[in-house]
Motif scaffolding. Structure first.
Motif, PDB file in Angstrom:
ATOM      1  N   UNK A   1       1.163  -1.413   0.475  1.00  0.00           N
ATOM      2  CA  UNK A   1       0.226   0.011   0.009  1.00  0.00           C
ATOM      3  C   UNK A   1       0.608   1.126   0.563  1.00  0.00           C
ATOM      4  N   UNK A   2       2.629   1.162   0.051  1.00  0.00           N
ATOM      5  CA  UNK A   2       2.663   2.354   0.122  1.00  0.00           C
ATOM      6  C   UNK A   2       3.131   2.285  -0.822  1.00  0.00           C
ATOM      7  N   UNK A   3       3.318   4.068  -1.322  1.00  0.00           N
ATOM      8  CA  UNK A   3       3.775   4.568  -2.659  1.00  0.00           C
ATOM      9  C   UNK A   3       5.228   4.379  -2.662  1.00  0.00           C
ATOM     10  N   UNK A   4       6.211   4.506  -3.638  1.00  0.00           N
ATOM     11  CA  UNK A   4       7.791   4.408  -4.131  1.00  0.00           C
ATOM     12  C   UNK A   4       8.351   5.817  -4.233  1.00  0.00           C
ATOM     13  N   UNK A   5       8.709   6.438  -3.442  1.00  0.00           N
ATOM     14  CA  UNK A   5       9.413   7.958  -3.808  1.00  0.00           C
ATOM     15  C   UNK A   5      11.409   7.990  -3.575  1.00  0.00           C
ATOM     16  N   UNK A   6      11.928   8.383  -4.547  1.00  0.00           N
ATOM     17  CA  UNK A   6      13.145   8.237  -4.839  1.00  0.00           C
ATOM     18  C   UNK A   6      14.152   9.584  -5.946  1.00  0.00           C
ATOM     19  N   UNK A   7      14.886   9.571  -5.125  1.00  0.00           N
ATOM     20  CA  UNK A   7      15.832  10.551  -5.857  1.00  0.00           C
ATOM     21  C   UNK A   7      16.597  10.058  -7.204  1.00  0.00           C
ATOM     22  N   UNK A   8      16.058  10.269  -8.329  1.00  0.00           N
ATOM     23  CA  UNK A   8      17.487  10.162  -9.794  1.00  0.00           C
ATOM     24  C   UNK A   8      18.218  10.532  -9.834  1.00  0.00           C
ATOM     25  N   UNK A   9      19.523   9.135  -9.502  1.00  0.00           N
ATOM     26  CA  UNK A   9      20.809   9.222 -10.349  1.00  0.00           C
ATOM     27  C   UNK A   9      20.773   9.632 -11.793  1.00  0.00           C
ATOM     28  N   UNK A  10      21.385  10.854 -11.829  1.00  0.00           N
ATOM     29  CA  UNK A  10      21.544  11.532 -12.862  1.00  0.00           C
ATOM     30  C   UNK A  10      21.332  10.245 -14.514  1.00  0.00           C
ATOM     31  N   UNK A  11      22.236   9.098 -14.316  1.00  0.00           N
ATOM     32  CA  UNK A  11      22.002   7.764 -15.214  1.00  0.00           C
ATOM     33  C   UNK A  11      20.637   7.566 -15.740  1.00  0.00           C
ATOM     34  N   UNK A  12      20.279   7.508 -13.800  1.00  0.00           N
ATOM     35  CA  UNK A  12      18.989   6.671 -14.025  1.00  0.00           C
ATOM     36  C   UNK A  12      17.787   7.088 -14.548  1.00  0.00           C
ATOM     37  N   UNK A  13      17.639   8.714 -14.983  1.00  0.00           N
ATOM     38  CA  UNK A  13      17.336   9.538 -15.658  1.00  0.00           C
ATOM     39  C   UNK A  13      16.121   8.566 -16.143  1.00  0.00           C
ATOM     40  N   UNK A  14      16.203   8.328 -16.813  1.00  0.00           N
ATOM     41  CA  UNK A  14      15.021   7.848 -17.911  1.00  0.00           C
ATOM     42  C   UNK A  14      14.776   6.453 -18.170  1.00  0.00           C
ATOM     43  N   UNK A  15      15.449   5.814 -16.944  1.00  0.00           N
ATOM     44  CA  UNK A  15      14.355   4.789 -16.322  1.00  0.00           C
ATOM     45  C   UNK A  15      13.350   4.576 -15.791  1.00  0.00           C
ATOM     46  N   UNK A  16      13.103   5.509 -14.604  1.00  0.00           N
ATOM     47  CA  UNK A  16      11.912   5.291 -14.071  1.00  0.00           C
ATOM     48  C   UNK A  16      10.880   5.419 -14.683  1.00  0.00           C
ATOM     49  N   UNK A  17      10.969   6.560 -15.558  1.00  0.00           N
ATOM     50  CA  UNK A  17       9.490   6.835 -16.053  1.00  0.00           C
ATOM     51  C   UNK A  17       9.212   5.698 -17.360  1.00  0.00           C
TER      52      UNK A  17
END
Ligand SMILES: CC(C)(COP(=O)(O)OP(=O)(O)OC[C@H]1O[C@@H](n2cnc3c(N)ncnc32)[C@H](O)[C@@H]1OP(=O)(O)O)[C@@H](O)C(=O)NCCC(=O)NCCS
Length: 134
Positions: free
Chosen positions: A103-119
């Motif tokens: 039930x928990x949302x996941x929150x993170x700060x992306x490293x620049x190299x992974x900025x395209x990964x999360x979307x």
């Protein structure tokens, strides 16, 4: 499957293997990997740790979070050894993290190299994240 995902207790992990994954993945450039005490605290004090191991038990991935297991899971670090990247391990680590706190949302700060990964794997950007550095 040549690798498996399991929940781990941070204090039970071999810190040298954890450091090797951070360094090998590239995330080590953005984390204090030369400070063993601090890295040890980071791993021990995280309360939701998922790891990936290859078929001989070697650590090849880690997702380290702090969660209340109800409302929010802060995904502090995710790293996959470079030889195993792009084989579904990162997605599997995040899926397993979600299953531990569904039930928990996941929150993170992306490293620049992974900025395209999360979307790419379903995350949406948040336009009011704020950081207060120590
Ligand atoms: C980012 C990282 C965790 C992704 O793990 P992974 O196991 O390589 O990713 P997956 O195999 O689960 O990839 C899932 C999908 O995302 C894509 N993808 C992987 N890395 C990507 C990236 N950096 N940018 C954009 N897309 C990426 C994959 O091609 C795959 O696409 P598909 O489903 O269409 O085939 C891993 O590459 C890594 O450790 N990177 C270095 C450390 C880092 O930057 N960590 C993030 C800190 S915030």
């Amino acid at each position: 499957m040549p690798w498996t995902i399991e929940r781990a207790r941070g204090e039970d992990l071999d810190l040298d293997q954890v450091l090797a994954v951070y360094r090998d993945s590239g995330l080590g450039e953005r984390r204090p990997v030369d400070d063993r005490q601090r890295m040890g605290e980071m791993v021990r004090n995280a309360n939701l740790v998922l790891v990936a191991r290859d078929d001989d038990g070697t650590l090849i991935g880690i997702a380290r979070s702090v969660s209340d297991f109800s409302y929010v899971t802060y995904l502090s670090d995710i790293a996959v050894a470079c030889t195993h990247q792009h084989s579904g391990i990162g997605r599997a680590l995040i899926d397993a993290t979600r299953k531990e706190a569904p039930t928990a949302k996941i929150v993170l700060l992306s490293a620049p190299a992974a900025a395209e990964y999360y979307p790419h794997i379903g995350f949406t950007a948040h336009n009011s994240a704020w950081v207060l550095n120590p």
